[in-house]
Design an enzyme around this catalytic site. Structure first.
Site, short mmCIF file in Angstrom:
data_model
loop_
_atom_site.label_atom_id
_atom_site.label_comp_id
_atom_site.label_asym_id
_atom_site.label_seq_id
_atom_site.Cartn_x
_atom_site.Cartn_y
_atom_site.Cartn_z
N LYS A 43 0.84 -1.21 0.00
CA LYS A 43 0.00 0.00 0.00
C LYS A 43 0.87 1.26 0.00
CE LYS A 43 -0.21 -0.40 5.01
NZ LYS A 43 -0.99 -0.93 6.15
N TYR A 265 14.90 30.34 8.66
CA TYR A 265 13.72 31.01 9.19
C TYR A 265 13.74 31.02 10.72
CZ TYR A 265 11.51 30.85 4.58
OH TYR A 265 11.20 31.03 3.26
C1 LIG Z 1 -0.13 -1.91 6.76
C2 LIG Z 1 -0.65 -3.23 7.17
C3 LIG Z 1 0.18 -4.37 7.21
C4 LIG Z 1 1.68 -4.29 7.04
O1 LIG Z 1 2.23 -3.75 8.21
P1 LIG Z 1 3.81 -3.58 8.47
O2 LIG Z 1 3.86 -3.16 9.88
O3 LIG Z 1 4.28 -2.54 7.52
O4 LIG Z 1 4.44 -4.90 8.22
C5 LIG Z 1 -0.41 -5.60 7.48
N1 LIG Z 1 -1.74 -5.69 7.73
C6 LIG Z 1 -2.56 -4.63 7.72
C7 LIG Z 1 -4.01 -4.81 7.99
C8 LIG Z 1 -2.05 -3.36 7.44
O5 LIG Z 1 -2.87 -2.30 7.44
#
Ligand SMILES: *Cc1c(COP(=O)(O)O)cnc(C)c1O
Length: 373
Positions: A43, A265
């Site tokens: 993702k 800044y």
């Molecule tokens: C993002 C996610 C993962 C992967 O998690 P990591 O900590 O990056 O390994 C697995 N399961 C679900 C439901 C997630 O949302």
């Protein structure tokens, strides 16, 4: 006649993604997953590293199942990977989306009873089998234990929804001794057992990266690591894997600071003695979080270059006094990579390795090295 390649703009950060390190990390998670299949969570554009190229490299490394957050990510991944891999969509399927899922062969993670009923009605024989999400302690997505009880008596519905995977998600996997971990594993076991008569062939999945590191009781039939495959430590105690992402940015200008000169800044840094400062083409618009102002560091020629003053939109100033002649316009300063751990950079910005990686913006020049680049 040869046509010269268009010159590449250099005065911007570059994010180098090592596809060989990625494949080694995937193999590492396969080994930790034992007999379970190792899927990858890809993702958020593969946590900012580019889902197209990263997805193809993982497919070549043997990954057959991917998880994305939403159908838009799924459509892009399907275009990149072709018809073979299974692509699950964590966010589920909302009213009006079923045709999109069907057209691209995307498998929803069904998160509530309404979704199960609608997918069962809309899903024809050609749509992919779905996953069912059970909430075991996160109170975020998924059906409750009470709903599992009711669903167990609706075998026809579960068949019609073509559920092939029953999954849940750990809330505290980065704390190996947290009491919720075994409670969640037990709750998933119980839910799967309760649904077994209706779903005799369904597989089960619980572990993200940190969950895989908790050991074999957490692997079930399929694991779904993300951050660890991309080289991030999922928990302080997790085994170290290979660096996948290296963020570097070029020095634009080098100047001498005299005692009393201030930087950036708000003039939040004032030199107390003579220092050499380099202005670098990296800022919060590239995803280099402003919260790291005055705290983080880069590395130039093997020497630490602390951040001076505030990080601005396009620029950051670092102290390169110790780097000597290496500090010159065009030289690359590393901000993430073999010399600057993702976790250290994230801590300096008071956040997680996850946010650091996924925040890197499209303005970074992504380059791929290794097989398949
Ligand atoms: C993002 C996610 C993962 C992967 O998690 P990591 O900590 O990056 O390994 C697995 N399961 C679900 C439901 C997630 O949302």
């Amino acid at each position: 006649m040869t046509i010269a390649a268009a010159p590449r703009a250099l005065a911007r950060p570059r994010l180098t993604v090592d596809l060989d390190a990625l494949a080694r990390n995937y193999a590492g998670y396969q080994a930790l997953s034992g007999r379970a299949e190792t899927a990858v969570t890809i993702k958020a554009d593969a946590y900012g590293l580019g889902a197209d190229t990263v997805g193809r490299a993982l497919a070549r490394a043997g990954c057959q199942t991917f998880f994305v957050a939403n159908a838009e990510e799924g459509v892009r991944l399907r275009e990149s990977l072709g018809p073979a891999p299974t692509i699950y969509v964590y966010n589920g399927v909302l009213d009006g989306e079923a045709a999109l899922f069907a057209a691209h062969g995307l498998a929803p993670v069904l998160n509530d009873v309404w979704q199960i009923e609608h997918w069962a009605r809309d899903a024809g024989p050609s749509v992919p089998a779905a996953a069912l999400h059970i909430d075991t302690g996160m109170s975020r997505l998924g059906v409750s234990a009470r709903e599992v009880e009711a669903l167990a008596g609706r075998a026809d519905l579960l068949h019609a929804a073509r559920i092939a995977l029953v999954m849940s998600h750990l809330a505290c996997a980065d704390e190996p001794d947290h009491p919720l971990n075994p409670i969640q594993a037990r709750a998933l076991h119980d839910a799967v057992a309760r649904l077994r008569p209706a779903l005799p062939k369904a597989r089960a999945s619980l572990a993200n990266s940190a969950g895989v590191c908790l050991g074999p009781d957490y692997a079930f039939d399929l694991t779904r690591p993300g951050v660890g495959v991309y080289g991030g430590a999922p928990a302080p105690s997790a085994p170290a894997l290979d660096v996948v992402a290296t963020l570097e940015a070029p020095i634009l200008q080098v100047r001498e600071l005299q005692p009393g000169d201030t930087v950036g800044y708000g003039s939040t840094y004032a030199a107390r003695e003579r220092r050499v400062a380099a202005t670098v083409a990296l800022g919060y618009a590239d995803g280099f979080l402003r919260a790291g102002s005055g705290r983080g560091y880069g590395v130039l020629a093997g020497v630490r270059a602390p951040i001076l003053g505030r990080i601005s939109m396009d620029l950051v100033t670092v102290d390169v006094t110790e780097a000597g002649a290496a500090a010159r316009p065009g030289a690359l300063v590393e901000f993430l990579g073999p010399n600057v751990a993702l976790e250290d950079a994230a801590a300096a910005a008071q956040t997680l390795n996850y946010e650091m990686l996924t925040g890197l913006s499209a303005r970074c020049d992504r380059r791929y090295v290794g097989a398949g680049a």
